[in-house]
Design a protein around this motif. Sequence first.
Motif, PDB file in Angstrom:
ATOM      1  N   GLY A 166     -10.223  16.147  15.235  1.00 59.28           N
ATOM      2  CA  GLY A 166     -10.019  14.845  15.888  1.00 59.28           C
ATOM      3  C   GLY A 166     -10.100  13.666  14.929  1.00 59.28           C
ATOM      4  O   GLY A 166     -10.311  12.533  15.346  1.00 59.28           O
ATOM      5  N   ILE A 167      -9.937  13.920  13.632  1.00 62.63           N
ATOM      6  CA  ILE A 167     -10.095  12.874  12.610  1.00 62.63           C
ATOM      7  C   ILE A 167      -8.852  11.998  12.533  1.00 62.63           C
ATOM      8  O   ILE A 167      -7.721  12.487  12.559  1.00 62.63           O
ATOM      9  CB  ILE A 167     -10.390  13.523  11.238  1.00 62.63           C
ATOM     10  N   ASN A 168      -9.090  10.681  12.445  1.00 66.96           N
ATOM     11  CA  ASN A 168      -8.040   9.672  12.304  1.00 66.96           C
ATOM     12  C   ASN A 168      -8.239   8.917  11.000  1.00 66.96           C
ATOM     13  O   ASN A 168      -9.300   8.978  10.389  1.00 66.96           O
ATOM     14  CB  ASN A 168      -8.113   8.663  13.455  1.00 66.96           C
ATOM     15  N   LEU A 169      -7.223   8.135  10.622  1.00 70.27           N
ATOM     16  CA  LEU A 169      -7.297   7.272   9.447  1.00 70.27           C
ATOM     17  C   LEU A 169      -7.088   5.833   9.873  1.00 70.27           C
ATOM     18  O   LEU A 169      -6.166   5.539  10.637  1.00 70.27           O
ATOM     19  CB  LEU A 169      -6.225   7.664   8.424  1.00 70.27           C
ATOM     20  N   ILE A 170      -7.951   4.952   9.378  1.00 67.75           N
ATOM     21  CA  ILE A 170      -7.803   3.515   9.592  1.00 67.75           C
ATOM     22  C   ILE A 170      -7.499   2.877   8.241  1.00 67.75           C
ATOM     23  O   ILE A 170      -8.209   3.119   7.263  1.00 67.75           O
ATOM     24  CB  ILE A 170      -9.092   2.893  10.172  1.00 67.75           C
ATOM     25  N   ILE A 171      -6.452   2.054   8.204  1.00 66.55           N
ATOM     26  CA  ILE A 171      -6.106   1.291   7.008  1.00 66.55           C
ATOM     27  C   ILE A 171      -6.205  -0.177   7.382  1.00 66.55           C
ATOM     28  O   ILE A 171      -5.497  -0.640   8.279  1.00 66.55           O
ATOM     29  CB  ILE A 171      -4.685   1.637   6.508  1.00 66.55           C
ATOM     30  N   ALA A 172      -7.091  -0.901   6.706  1.00 63.77           N
ATOM     31  CA  ALA A 172      -7.315  -2.322   7.018  1.00 63.77           C
ATOM     32  C   ALA A 172      -7.106  -3.152   5.758  1.00 63.77           C
ATOM     33  O   ALA A 172      -7.810  -2.962   4.768  1.00 63.77           O
ATOM     34  CB  ALA A 172      -8.720  -2.525   7.561  1.00 63.77           C
ATOM     35  N   GLY A 173      -6.133  -4.039   5.805  1.00 58.93           N
ATOM     36  CA  GLY A 173      -5.845  -4.890   4.660  1.00 58.93           C
ATOM     37  C   GLY A 173      -4.521  -5.584   4.844  1.00 58.93           C
ATOM     38  O   GLY A 173      -3.881  -5.474   5.890  1.00 58.93           O
ATOM     39  N   PRO A 174      -4.084  -6.292   3.819  1.00 60.20           N
ATOM     40  CA  PRO A 174      -2.865  -7.108   3.946  1.00 60.20           C
ATOM     41  C   PRO A 174      -1.593  -6.266   3.933  1.00 60.20           C
ATOM     42  O   PRO A 174      -1.575  -5.134   3.449  1.00 60.20           O
ATOM     43  CB  PRO A 174      -2.928  -8.001   2.703  1.00 60.20           C
ATOM     44  N   HIS A 175      -0.527  -6.851   4.467  1.00 59.43           N
ATOM     45  CA  HIS A 175       0.795  -6.228   4.388  1.00 59.43           C
ATOM     46  C   HIS A 175       1.315  -6.389   2.974  1.00 59.43           C
ATOM     47  O   HIS A 175       1.301  -7.479   2.424  1.00 59.43           O
ATOM     48  CB  HIS A 175       1.753  -6.891   5.381  1.00 59.43           C
ATOM     49  N   THR A 176       1.734  -5.277   2.375  1.00 59.58           N
ATOM     50  CA  THR A 176       2.331  -5.294   1.043  1.00 59.58           C
ATOM     51  C   THR A 176       3.491  -4.308   1.033  1.00 59.58           C
ATOM     52  O   THR A 176       3.648  -3.505   1.958  1.00 59.58           O
ATOM     53  CB  THR A 176       1.319  -4.856  -0.047  1.00 59.58           C
ATOM     54  N   VAL A 177       4.281  -4.343  -0.023  1.00 60.00           N
ATOM     55  CA  VAL A 177       5.368  -3.379  -0.179  1.00 60.00           C
ATOM     56  C   VAL A 177       4.803  -1.957  -0.202  1.00 60.00           C
ATOM     57  O   VAL A 177       5.370  -1.045   0.414  1.00 60.00           O
ATOM     58  CB  VAL A 177       6.155  -3.667  -1.481  1.00 60.00           C
ATOM     59  N   HIS A 178       3.683  -1.770  -0.864  1.00 60.23           N
ATOM     60  CA  HIS A 178       3.094  -0.430  -0.958  1.00 60.23           C
ATOM     61  C   HIS A 178       2.567   0.035   0.400  1.00 60.23           C
ATOM     62  O   HIS A 178       2.645   1.220   0.718  1.00 60.23           O
ATOM     63  CB  HIS A 178       2.006  -0.400  -2.025  1.00 60.23           C
ATOM     64  N   ARG A 179       2.051  -0.882   1.188  1.00 64.25           N
ATOM     65  CA  ARG A 179       1.614  -0.519   2.538  1.00 64.25           C
ATOM     66  C   ARG A 179       2.821  -0.110   3.378  1.00 64.25           C
ATOM     67  O   ARG A 179       2.749   0.850   4.146  1.00 64.25           O
ATOM     68  CB  ARG A 179       0.863  -1.680   3.181  1.00 64.25           C
ATOM     69  N   GLU A 180       3.929  -0.809   3.226  1.00 59.16           N
ATOM     70  CA  GLU A 180       5.151  -0.432   3.946  1.00 59.16           C
ATOM     71  C   GLU A 180       5.599   0.972   3.542  1.00 59.16           C
ATOM     72  O   GLU A 180       6.026   1.763   4.396  1.00 59.16           O
ATOM     73  CB  GLU A 180       6.265  -1.445   3.677  1.00 59.16           C
ATOM     74  N   ASN A 181       5.485   1.301   2.254  1.00 54.29           N
ATOM     75  CA  ASN A 181       5.829   2.655   1.792  1.00 54.29           C
ATOM     76  C   ASN A 181       4.943   3.695   2.471  1.00 54.29           C
ATOM     77  O   ASN A 181       5.423   4.763   2.876  1.00 54.29           O
ATOM     78  CB  ASN A 181       5.700   2.769   0.273  1.00 54.29           C
ATOM     79  N   ILE A 182       3.662   3.397   2.586  1.00 54.04           N
ATOM     80  CA  ILE A 182       2.724   4.303   3.268  1.00 54.04           C
ATOM     81  C   ILE A 182       3.105   4.427   4.746  1.00 54.04           C
ATOM     82  O   ILE A 182       3.094   5.529   5.308  1.00 54.04           O
ATOM     83  CB  ILE A 182       1.261   3.832   3.079  1.00 54.04           C
ATOM     84  N   GLN A 183       3.448   3.314   5.383  1.00 54.93           N
ATOM     85  CA  GLN A 183       3.857   3.353   6.791  1.00 54.93           C
ATOM     86  C   GLN A 183       5.104   4.223   6.968  1.00 54.93           C
ATOM     87  O   GLN A 183       5.199   4.985   7.934  1.00 54.93           O
ATOM     88  CB  GLN A 183       4.094   1.937   7.318  1.00 54.93           C
ATOM     89  N   ASN A 184       6.038   4.134   6.026  1.00 54.40           N
ATOM     90  CA  ASN A 184       7.239   4.974   6.083  1.00 54.40           C
ATOM     91  C   ASN A 184       6.882   6.447   5.928  1.00 54.40           C
ATOM     92  O   ASN A 184       7.451   7.306   6.625  1.00 54.40           O
ATOM     93  CB  ASN A 184       8.245   4.551   5.007  1.00 54.40           C
ATOM     94  N   GLN A 185       5.940   6.763   5.035  1.00 55.30           N
ATOM     95  CA  GLN A 185       5.498   8.156   4.868  1.00 55.30           C
ATOM     96  C   GLN A 185       4.832   8.674   6.142  1.00 55.30           C
ATOM     97  O   GLN A 185       5.020   9.833   6.522  1.00 55.30           O
ATOM     98  CB  GLN A 185       4.533   8.268   3.689  1.00 55.30           C
ATOM     99  N   ILE A 186       4.056   7.809   6.776  1.00 59.09           N
ATOM    100  CA  ILE A 186       3.376   8.182   8.025  1.00 59.09           C
ATOM    101  C   ILE A 186       4.404   8.536   9.095  1.00 59.09           C
ATOM    102  O   ILE A 186       4.281   9.557   9.783  1.00 59.09           O
ATOM    103  CB  ILE A 186       2.440   7.049   8.479  1.00 59.09           C
ATOM    104  N   GLU A 187       5.432   7.719   9.213  1.00 60.04           N
ATOM    105  CA  GLU A 187       6.484   8.001  10.198  1.00 60.04           C
ATOM    106  C   GLU A 187       7.224   9.285   9.850  1.00 60.04           C
ATOM    107  O   GLU A 187       7.514  10.105  10.728  1.00 60.04           O
ATOM    108  CB  GLU A 187       7.444   6.818  10.285  1.00 60.04           C
TER     109      GLU A 187
END
Length: 194
Positions: free
Chosen positions: A33-54
Amino acid sequence: KNKINICFLGQVRPDSGLELVLPLLTKLNKDYGINLIIAGPHTVHRENIQNQIEALGIQNFVYFHNWIKVENIHTILDDCFCGINLLTDEHSYSSYTIPGKLIQYLQMLVPVLVTKNNGLLIDIIQEYEMGIVVKPIQENILNGILSLFNNQVPFQSNIERYFSNHRHLKVEDIVKLSEKSQDEFNDTVFTDTV
């Protein structure tokens, strides 16, 4: 009740190591039941991570937040058993500092899963068992996450005990420590206070 979240605080960078954690989340969520929380600013690298998540189809167990005010950090960290900073760059500038996210995690009694290039607190984290230091390899990361998940109370108790026994350190002391080299840091300040 076991806490169920892993947390990453701060700016996502190319060497944040999140891409090593993401493929593990399907199994971690299904089995524990483990989840991941990412808290911080929007950046290009965060968008890359969001794309990987999808692309991995794990968006149902990864939660994003913007920057959080310090006085509200508990709203994110209260249900976290693990704070991560899995730097993949051996020469990261963080290896010469004290990453703020480590302080945030530890002051909220959240054990850390970090790589050895996370600065001046690494030896203390290992010595006082306030978290686990791993190589940035998925198998090691998975084993570290499961160890922290299955031993939440002992790791949290170790953090609490360490800070209870080292209350005399002031912010100025921590800043001075960050200015010393790793060897001076290990050989002088904390060996004298143990």
